[in-house]
Every structure is written in C-alpha cells, then in structure tokens.
Write an enzyme that holds these catalytic residues in place. Structure first.
Site, PDB file in Angstrom:
ATOM      1  N   GLY A 129       8.103 -36.984   7.144  1.00 30.69           N
ATOM      2  CA  GLY A 129       7.568 -36.519   8.422  1.00 30.69           C
ATOM      3  C   GLY A 129       8.271 -35.313   8.995  1.00 30.69           C
ATOM      4  O   GLY A 129       7.656 -34.483   9.679  1.00 30.69           O
ATOM      5  N   ASN A 159      23.034 -41.832   4.194  1.00 34.09           N
ATOM      6  CA  ASN A 159      22.090 -42.201   5.252  1.00 34.09           C
ATOM      7  C   ASN A 159      22.522 -41.569   6.567  1.00 34.09           C
ATOM      8  O   ASN A 159      23.659 -41.762   7.006  1.00 34.09           O
ATOM      9  CB  ASN A 159      22.058 -43.721   5.421  1.00 34.09           C
ATOM     10  CG  ASN A 159      21.238 -44.424   4.362  1.00 34.09           C
ATOM     11  OD1 ASN A 159      20.057 -44.684   4.551  1.00 34.09           O
ATOM     12  ND2 ASN A 159      21.873 -44.725   3.246  1.00 34.09           N
ATOM     13  N   THR A 167      12.325 -42.061   9.978  1.00 37.90           N
ATOM     14  CA  THR A 167      13.238 -42.812  10.836  1.00 37.90           C
ATOM     15  C   THR A 167      14.687 -42.482  10.484  1.00 37.90           C
ATOM     16  O   THR A 167      15.544 -42.355  11.354  1.00 37.90           O
ATOM     17  CB  THR A 167      12.982 -44.318  10.666  1.00 37.90           C
ATOM     18  OG1 THR A 167      11.618 -44.588  10.990  1.00 37.90           O
ATOM     19  CG2 THR A 167      13.886 -45.128  11.573  1.00 37.90           C
ATOM     20  N   HIS A 181      11.101 -48.932  -2.917  1.00 37.39           N
ATOM     21  CA  HIS A 181      11.858 -48.366  -1.811  1.00 37.39           C
ATOM     22  C   HIS A 181      11.231 -47.020  -1.492  1.00 37.39           C
ATOM     23  O   HIS A 181      11.176 -46.130  -2.349  1.00 37.39           O
ATOM     24  CB  HIS A 181      13.336 -48.197  -2.191  1.00 37.39           C
ATOM     25  CG  HIS A 181      14.180 -47.713  -1.059  1.00 37.39           C
ATOM     26  ND1 HIS A 181      15.449 -47.235  -1.221  1.00 37.39           N
ATOM     27  CD2 HIS A 181      13.940 -47.631   0.272  1.00 37.39           C
ATOM     28  CE1 HIS A 181      15.956 -46.882  -0.062  1.00 37.39           C
ATOM     29  NE2 HIS A 181      15.041 -47.119   0.867  1.00 37.39           N
ATOM     30  N   ASP A 182      10.763 -46.852  -0.264  1.00 39.10           N
ATOM     31  CA  ASP A 182       9.996 -45.651   0.063  1.00 39.10           C
ATOM     32  C   ASP A 182      10.776 -44.361  -0.171  1.00 39.10           C
ATOM     33  O   ASP A 182      10.191 -43.333  -0.533  1.00 39.10           O
ATOM     34  CB  ASP A 182       9.442 -45.708   1.490  1.00 39.10           C
ATOM     35  CG  ASP A 182      10.476 -46.034   2.549  1.00 39.10           C
ATOM     36  OD1 ASP A 182      11.686 -46.050   2.239  1.00 39.10           O
ATOM     37  OD2 ASP A 182      10.079 -46.301   3.702  1.00 39.10           O
ATOM     38  N   THR A 183      12.098 -44.398  -0.009  1.00 46.03           N
ATOM     39  CA  THR A 183      12.881 -43.191  -0.286  1.00 46.03           C
ATOM     40  C   THR A 183      12.870 -42.870  -1.774  1.00 46.03           C
ATOM     41  O   THR A 183      12.806 -41.699  -2.169  1.00 46.03           O
ATOM     42  CB  THR A 183      14.325 -43.342   0.203  1.00 46.03           C
ATOM     43  OG1 THR A 183      14.318 -43.699   1.585  1.00 46.03           O
ATOM     44  CG2 THR A 183      15.091 -42.042   0.037  1.00 46.03           C
TER      45      THR A 183
END
Length: 455
Positions: free
Chosen positions: A391, A281, A244, A221-223
C-alpha cells in the site's frame, strides 16, 4: 482478488472487499475469524459470478504469528487471539530464563518481537484451550482447512513462529522441547507450489463455483508473497513491503545468524524456492492508520490525500520518533503517543495533524534508511535499488522521502504485490508460467506500471 495469468499476461481485479475488525471481549483482543471466513466465501462467490463459475485455482495468504486451536472433533476452540493483545507481556523474560536470547536467535534466526508465536504459546501454556487442543493451524492454514478439509502448515508462515530452524527448514526441537511446546500440534509442513486440496462440495454449493477447484499452497505469509511480487531486475535490491508494517530487507540464499544480526534485531524468515527473507520489522503505516482513526473518533475526520498534501510543506524532520518502538504496537490514541515520544527525545511535539503525518513519514523514511544500511553491513549484499511494494507504493511522499533518506533510487509498485505473488505461485504450479523467481519478476516488470523516485 481475481488473477488472470498467461504468456505476457498478468492482471488482477478486485472482486470483493470486506472489513477485518478485531473484537475485544473482556480484557482480550480477538480476531473475528468467522466473519473473515464469511468474507472469503463471499469473495469466492463474487469470483464465481465474474467467471461463469469456473476458477483454475485458489491460494490463500494472510498475516503471520497468530493461530487457531482445534479440538478432537476438529472444531475451533475459540476466536484466535490478536497479536496486539497484551497476554504476552512479560513472557519474553520467562522464555529467556529457559533459553537465553542469543541461543534462541542462533537456533531460529528470528528477531525479538513480543508477539511471536513462541511467546503466545508459552503465555497460553496453562490455559484450558491449549490443553484441549489436538491441532494448531496458522490463520491462512485454518482458512485453507475449512475450504478443503485438509490440514497442513505452510513453511513461510511457520518460519514466523520462532520454532523453525532456518538452516534445515524444519521444526526446532531444541527450542520447543525446553519450553514445553508440543510440535505434534502442527500438521505436516508444506511448501509454496504444493497441492493443498480441492474446494469441498459444500463450499462449491455455497459459492456457485463448478468443481473441481484446486487450492494451491502459496507463500501464505503475505510478506513472503509480496517479496515474490517484487519486480527486481537482479539480486542487488532491497525491498520495503509496506502496509500495517514496513518489512525492510533483502532476499538471501542462507540465513544470517550472527550475534551482530541479533543485536540489530534482524529476522530470518523463509521465502520461496529455498530463499531467506532477511529483514527488519518496522512499525509501518499502522502509525498513520491509527492517527486517522483517533482523529475520526474525536470528531475530526481528515482526508488522507489532503493531509499528505499539507505534510509536503511541513518542515522536514522537525519531529521524528523511533518507528520500531514497542510503545506503538497497541492501538488507540496514537497522536498523543507520538507527541509524547517526541518530547521524551527532546524534540518538539507535532502541533497539527499535518505535522503528525510528516513526523510519521519522516520517521519511516529514516527507519527504512537504517534498515537498508544495516542489512548491507550484516549480510554482505550490496543494494543498488530499493523496491517499495504494498500500500505504501501509493504514498508518493513516503516514496520520495525514502529515496532522499537512502540515497538510492526507489521503484514503487506494485501496490498489490502480495496478491501478484500469490497468483504467480499458483500459475507456476499449474504450468501456466515456468521458470524461477527471475522469470516471475520479469513478467511483473513487463505488465505492471511502476514509478521510480530518484534520490
């Protein structure tokens, strides 16, 4: 990303970038998974060209909740459905009729999001693909399977399915059973640092790599990978992993499963070394990304850097929205939806593109503040510093507004935290670096340029 790691060395080089364009067929929004796999192979070929064909390892991370289904011949049954597709509309009510929300949260600790895997599987329960499926692989696990021929379910990504008990770090039959979800579809769980296999001979031939090349299980999971890549000095930090989504929270040794936590819509996702990522989130820079896409489609393309400069001089908090509003999940026509949300709340609608950008960033900064305040109250963890990674670390206005809103210093960077977390886990598994999270983060601080914004 090509990583180089050693004593006092931690470097990343971008070797290949490729688009990720969802595709709508009929009324369904899909991921173009074969194009993504092609992009991965092209990236490995570029890495081979940069290294003379030799890599010490490969690790794969990506987004959560979505999956591919394989049949008895291990063939993909169809392009995975995008989590922003509307097939789960109304499914939460069906699940709640079987397992009340408070019981579901007590069992899994996952915040309500309409696209959680559990809702996707219930929505697909009567479909022909699920009936024919013999195996279910989360997106990074699917890529890993195609590269190695060995299947597994990485635990940090599995924890986003709402089918994992965060206390046992194992599947929750008390959730899957009543909902008719067959847990045997998932291959065995595996943890960051485990060996996932080696690149298949045909992959080596296609990419020009010299084998054997091990594939290491990372925080897929990228997080979760991004949280590994937070350069914190101690445990009293909050992170905002921006992209995102804005994922705002703290790192804890155990989940928080209280009713107050559920009502605050916090989630308990699993992290590296037995940790829990306790977070909320928030819609994130998706709002800004979609605005830019809408203006370009209308024949009014705008340069982001110029827009951010203009937004600096816009009156603060003239217009704000709830950055967690499900109204903003779907793509298309985001500026109008933002304007409509302002009007519904009695605030003036943005009149220009710069005012829309300022509305988005003010709204995100306020959402970050609320998350940091709530996470301290619910977890008992004191926060002295906010780390913005991903980002959004490049967005100086967002970082400054977050520092002003929270009243805390904001440390921005690294922007590629997920990739750093990925290669650090690989390097530790290979014995190139040693220690726990503190040692990995110390290497980040010693090698990466960070920027601090004082409140």
């Amino acid at each position: 990303m090509l990583g180089r790691v050693g004593p006092g060395v931690l470097e990343l080089t971008e070797v290949h970038r490729f688009p990720n364009r969802p595709v709508r067929t009929g009324s369904t929004l899909h991921w173009d998974i074969l194009a993504l796999y092609r992009g991965v192979l092209d990236g490995l070929r570029a890495a081979a060209a940069a290294t003379g064909g030799r890599l010490a390892g490969v690790g794969i991370d990506g987004w959560a909740v979505d999956y591919g289904l394989l049949d008895s011949a291990d063939e993909l049954l169809g392009n995975p459905v995008h989590y922003r597709d509307e097939r789960t509309r109304g499914t939460a009510d069906k699940v709640a009729a079987v397992i009340p929300p408070e019981e579901l949260y007590a069992a899994t600790g996952l915040q309500y999001l309409p696209f959680n895997t559990v809702y996707q599987l219930v929505a697909e329960r009567t479909g022909p693909q699920l009936a024919a499926a013999q195996q279910l692989l989360m997106i990074p696990d699917l890529i890993s399977y195609w590269l190695t021929g060995r299947a597994g379910t990485e635990i940090t990504n599995a924890s986003t399915t709402q089918l994992i008990d965060p206390r046992t770090r194992d599947w929750s039959p008390v959730v899957a059973g009543p909902l008719g979800i067959d847990l045997s579809l998932f291959p065995p769980l595996r943890s960051p640092g485990d060996h996932a296999g080696t690149l298949r001979p045909e992959v080596l031939a296609e990419t020009g790599l010299t084998g054997p090349v091990p594939v290491t299980v990372v925080c897929s999971h990228d997080t979760a990978s991004a949280v590994v890549g937070v350069p914190a000095e101690d445990e009293n930090f909050a992170y905002v992993a921006t992209g995102t989504w804005s994922l705002a929270g703290v790192e804890l040794p155990a989940p928080v499963l209280s009713e107050a936590s559920r009502r605050a819509n916090f989630t308990n996702e699993l992290g590296i070394d037995g940790t829990v990522r306790y977070l909320r989130n928030i819609m994130g820079l998706w709002l800004l990304q979609e605005c830019l896409r809408s203006w370009e489609a209308d024949g009014r393309p705008r340069d982001l850097a110029a827009l951010l400069d203009e937004a600096e001089s816009v009156r603060p908090r003239r217009s704000v929205v709830d950055a967690g509003d499900p109204e903003f999940i779907a793509p298309d026509d985001m500026p109008r939806r933002i304007a409509d949300a302002c009007v519904r709340s009695g605030l003036p609608a943005p009149r220009t593109e710069a005012e829309t950008v300022r509305c988005v960033l003010d709204s995100l900064a306020l959402a970050h503040r609320k998350a940091v305040e709530d996470v301290q109250r619910l977890s008992g963890r004191t926060v002295s510093t906010v780390h913005i990674v991903g980002g959004g670390a490049h967005n100086r206005l967002l970082c400054r507004l977050t520092a002003e809103a929270t009243g805390l210093p904001v440390v921005a960077g690294p922007a590629e935290a997920a990739a750093f977390g990925n290669v650090l886990v690989q390097a530790r598994a290979a014995g190139v670096v040693t220690g726990g999270r503190a040692e990995l983060r110390a290497l980040l601080r010693a090698t990466q340029q960070l920027r601090t914004y004082e409140p």
